[in-house]
Design a protein around this motif. Structure first.
Motif, PDB file in Angstrom:
ATOM      1  N   GLU A   8       0.670  -1.332  -0.058  1.00 37.83           N
ATOM      2  CA  GLU A   8      -0.030  -0.026  -0.059  1.00 37.83           C
ATOM      3  C   GLU A   8       0.764   1.205   0.036  1.00 37.83           C
ATOM      4  O   GLU A   8       0.648   2.104  -0.866  1.00 37.83           O
ATOM      5  CB  GLU A   8      -1.103  -0.079   1.348  1.00 37.83           C
ATOM      6  CG  GLU A   8      -2.401   0.452   1.172  1.00 37.83           C
ATOM      7  CD  GLU A   8      -2.805   0.250  -0.044  1.00 37.83           C
ATOM      8  OE1 GLU A   8      -3.365   1.365  -0.684  1.00 37.83           O
ATOM      9  OE2 GLU A   8      -3.049  -1.026  -0.923  1.00 37.83           O
ATOM     10  N   GLU A   9       1.840   1.297   0.690  1.00 34.36           N
ATOM     11  CA  GLU A   9       2.798   2.337   0.616  1.00 34.36           C
ATOM     12  C   GLU A   9       3.608   2.572  -0.617  1.00 34.36           C
ATOM     13  O   GLU A   9       3.810   3.608  -1.107  1.00 34.36           O
ATOM     14  CB  GLU A   9       3.823   2.341   2.040  1.00 34.36           C
ATOM     15  CG  GLU A   9       3.115   2.376   3.402  1.00 34.36           C
ATOM     16  CD  GLU A   9       4.063   1.971   4.411  1.00 34.36           C
ATOM     17  OE1 GLU A   9       3.956   2.720   5.505  1.00 34.36           O
ATOM     18  OE2 GLU A   9       5.164   1.418   4.362  1.00 34.36           O
ATOM     19  N   TRP A  10       4.020   1.329  -0.894  1.00 32.35           N
ATOM     20  CA  TRP A  10       4.795   1.514  -2.549  1.00 32.35           C
ATOM     21  C   TRP A  10       3.830   2.163  -3.553  1.00 32.35           C
ATOM     22  O   TRP A  10       4.124   3.000  -4.188  1.00 32.35           O
ATOM     23  CB  TRP A  10       5.077  -0.021  -2.749  1.00 32.35           C
ATOM     24  CG  TRP A  10       6.099  -0.369  -2.033  1.00 32.35           C
ATOM     25  CD1 TRP A  10       6.973   0.123  -1.199  1.00 32.35           C
ATOM     26  CD2 TRP A  10       6.439  -1.947  -1.519  1.00 32.35           C
ATOM     27  NE1 TRP A  10       7.837  -0.888  -0.367  1.00 32.35           N
ATOM     28  CE2 TRP A  10       7.515  -1.936  -0.578  1.00 32.35           C
ATOM     29  CE3 TRP A  10       5.776  -3.073  -2.097  1.00 32.35           C
ATOM     30  CZ2 TRP A  10       7.701  -3.157  -0.112  1.00 32.35           C
ATOM     31  CZ3 TRP A  10       6.073  -4.357  -1.739  1.00 32.35           C
ATOM     32  CH2 TRP A  10       7.343  -4.437  -0.834  1.00 32.35           C
ATOM     33  N   LYS A  11       2.503   1.703  -3.270  1.00 29.18           N
ATOM     34  CA  LYS A  11       1.440   2.245  -4.278  1.00 29.18           C
ATOM     35  C   LYS A  11       1.506   3.646  -4.263  1.00 29.18           C
ATOM     36  O   LYS A  11       1.220   4.265  -5.244  1.00 29.18           O
ATOM     37  CB  LYS A  11      -0.011   1.391  -4.109  1.00 29.18           C
ATOM     38  CG  LYS A  11      -0.851   1.816  -5.238  1.00 29.18           C
ATOM     39  CD  LYS A  11      -2.148   0.828  -4.804  1.00 29.18           C
ATOM     40  CE  LYS A  11      -1.840  -0.564  -5.010  1.00 29.18           C
ATOM     41  NZ  LYS A  11      -3.364  -1.188  -4.897  1.00 29.18           N
ATOM     42  N   SER A  12       1.110   4.354  -2.974  1.00 31.66           N
ATOM     43  CA  SER A  12       1.233   5.463  -2.801  1.00 31.66           C
ATOM     44  C   SER A  12       2.375   6.335  -3.291  1.00 31.66           C
ATOM     45  O   SER A  12       2.366   7.501  -3.636  1.00 31.66           O
ATOM     46  CB  SER A  12       0.871   5.794  -1.237  1.00 31.66           C
ATOM     47  OG  SER A  12       2.274   5.706  -0.578  1.00 31.66           O
ATOM     48  N   ALA A  13       3.519   5.655  -3.324  1.00 27.01           N
ATOM     49  CA  ALA A  13       4.637   6.157  -3.900  1.00 27.01           C
ATOM     50  C   ALA A  13       4.846   6.274  -5.564  1.00 27.01           C
ATOM     51  O   ALA A  13       5.489   7.041  -6.256  1.00 27.01           O
ATOM     52  CB  ALA A  13       5.898   5.459  -3.224  1.00 27.01           C
ATOM     53  N   PHE A  14       3.835   5.546  -6.322  1.00 24.46           N
ATOM     54  CA  PHE A  14       4.098   5.189  -7.715  1.00 24.46           C
ATOM     55  C   PHE A  14       3.810   6.621  -8.454  1.00 24.46           C
ATOM     56  O   PHE A  14       4.750   6.618  -9.395  1.00 24.46           O
ATOM     57  CB  PHE A  14       2.979   4.232  -7.968  1.00 24.46           C
ATOM     58  CG  PHE A  14       3.037   3.949  -9.540  1.00 24.46           C
ATOM     59  CD1 PHE A  14       4.233   3.363 -10.109  1.00 24.46           C
ATOM     60  CD2 PHE A  14       2.031   4.423 -10.528  1.00 24.46           C
ATOM     61  CE1 PHE A  14       4.234   2.907 -11.355  1.00 24.46           C
ATOM     62  CE2 PHE A  14       2.034   4.059 -11.798  1.00 24.46           C
ATOM     63  CZ  PHE A  14       3.393   3.334 -12.298  1.00 24.46           C
ATOM     64  N   PRO A  15       2.830   7.554  -8.066  1.00 29.05           N
ATOM     65  CA  PRO A  15       2.934   8.809  -8.980  1.00 29.05           C
ATOM     66  C   PRO A  15       4.387   9.364  -8.923  1.00 29.05           C
ATOM     67  O   PRO A  15       4.540  10.113  -9.821  1.00 29.05           O
ATOM     68  CB  PRO A  15       1.714   9.557  -8.330  1.00 29.05           C
ATOM     69  CG  PRO A  15       0.816   8.651  -7.670  1.00 29.05           C
ATOM     70  CD  PRO A  15       1.929   7.631  -7.108  1.00 29.05           C
ATOM     71  N   ASP A  27       1.479  -2.269 -11.854  1.00 27.54           N
ATOM     72  CA  ASP A  27       1.642  -3.840 -11.527  1.00 27.54           C
ATOM     73  C   ASP A  27       2.986  -4.158 -11.659  1.00 27.54           C
ATOM     74  O   ASP A  27       3.431  -4.980 -10.860  1.00 27.54           O
ATOM     75  CB  ASP A  27       0.841  -4.751 -12.527  1.00 27.54           C
ATOM     76  CG  ASP A  27      -0.906  -4.434 -11.829  1.00 27.54           C
ATOM     77  OD1 ASP A  27      -1.375  -4.150 -11.101  1.00 27.54           O
ATOM     78  OD2 ASP A  27      -1.508  -4.703 -12.967  1.00 27.54           O
ATOM     79  N   THR A  28       3.640  -3.608 -12.684  1.00 25.76           N
ATOM     80  CA  THR A  28       5.071  -3.987 -12.939  1.00 25.76           C
ATOM     81  C   THR A  28       5.841  -3.439 -11.843  1.00 25.76           C
ATOM     82  O   THR A  28       6.727  -4.181 -11.371  1.00 25.76           O
ATOM     83  CB  THR A  28       5.444  -3.661 -14.378  1.00 25.76           C
ATOM     84  OG1 THR A  28       4.675  -4.236 -15.354  1.00 25.76           O
ATOM     85  CG2 THR A  28       7.127  -4.213 -14.570  1.00 25.76           C
ATOM     86  N   TYR A  29       5.744  -2.256 -11.548  1.00 28.67           N
ATOM     87  CA  TYR A  29       6.386  -1.528 -10.542  1.00 28.67           C
ATOM     88  C   TYR A  29       6.181  -2.275  -9.074  1.00 28.67           C
ATOM     89  O   TYR A  29       7.280  -2.511  -8.504  1.00 28.67           O
ATOM     90  CB  TYR A  29       5.735  -0.044 -10.348  1.00 28.67           C
ATOM     91  CG  TYR A  29       6.002   0.605  -9.105  1.00 28.67           C
ATOM     92  CD1 TYR A  29       7.255   1.055  -8.899  1.00 28.67           C
ATOM     93  CD2 TYR A  29       4.933   0.779  -8.219  1.00 28.67           C
ATOM     94  CE1 TYR A  29       7.612   1.887  -7.515  1.00 28.67           C
ATOM     95  CE2 TYR A  29       4.961   1.393  -6.824  1.00 28.67           C
ATOM     96  CZ  TYR A  29       6.327   2.071  -6.623  1.00 28.67           C
ATOM     97  OH  TYR A  29       6.658   2.606  -5.504  1.00 28.67           O
ATOM     98  N   LEU A  30       4.994  -2.827  -8.811  1.00 25.18           N
ATOM     99  CA  LEU A  30       4.727  -3.253  -7.315  1.00 25.18           C
ATOM    100  C   LEU A  30       5.445  -4.836  -7.367  1.00 25.18           C
ATOM    101  O   LEU A  30       6.189  -5.117  -6.518  1.00 25.18           O
ATOM    102  CB  LEU A  30       3.281  -3.679  -7.218  1.00 25.18           C
ATOM    103  CG  LEU A  30       2.541  -2.184  -6.760  1.00 25.18           C
ATOM    104  CD1 LEU A  30       1.088  -2.496  -6.892  1.00 25.18           C
ATOM    105  CD2 LEU A  30       2.977  -1.452  -5.657  1.00 25.18           C
TER     106      LEU A  30
END
Length: 139
Positions: A8-15, A27-30
């Motif tokens: 969830e934290e990694w997802k919040s950093a994606f932008p 998806d690839t990033y995660l």
């Protein structure tokens, strides 16, 4: 400063990360972050302004015959709306202190040839030395 350790934290950093790693979809990033954390000791830290992530750094400890024990900075990115405010220096200072605290005498990174402003930052503000070129061959 916060270490990001959950999906969830990694997802919040994606932008913010997407501004540097433009080729990645979510998806690839995660998947890559998860595997890197599990297999390579990858760590991601975020600099936040209240709850908004304004800058990120991904790094991992490594050992090679060239450097011995060292920290490799994989990513360093400040959100385009928050650049030139010292965020990159804060993150690299944190990584350098982590390296000292964990007995890693070198911090190393690579930077794309087109990133002239980043090169000036690394060399002039952070006192990194340009010691090599990085080569890549896609197979």
């Amino acid at each position: 400063m916060k270490e990001l350790t959950t999906e969830e934290e990694w997802k919040s950093a994606f932008p913010v990360m997407k501004q540097l790693r433009t080729q990645l979809d979510l998806d690839t990033y995660l998947a890559l972050v998860s595997e890197s954390v599990q297999k390579e000791g990858y760590r991601m830290i975020a600099l936040c302004n209240q709850k908004e992530i304004v800058a990120l750094c991904g790094y991992m400890p490594m050992i090679t015959l060239y450097n011995g024990k060292f920290i490799w900075v994989c990513e360093l990115i400040t959100d385009s709306r928050h650049r030139s405010k010292g965020h990159g220096k804060i993150l690299l200072d944190y990584v350098q202190q982590w390296a000292i605290d964990n007995d890693y005498p070198i911090v190393s990174l690579s930077s794309g040839l087109q990133r002239i402003d980043a090169h000036r930052f690394y060399e002039e503000k952070m006192e990194y030395e340009k010691v090599s070129y990085v080569y890549l061959k896609k197979i």
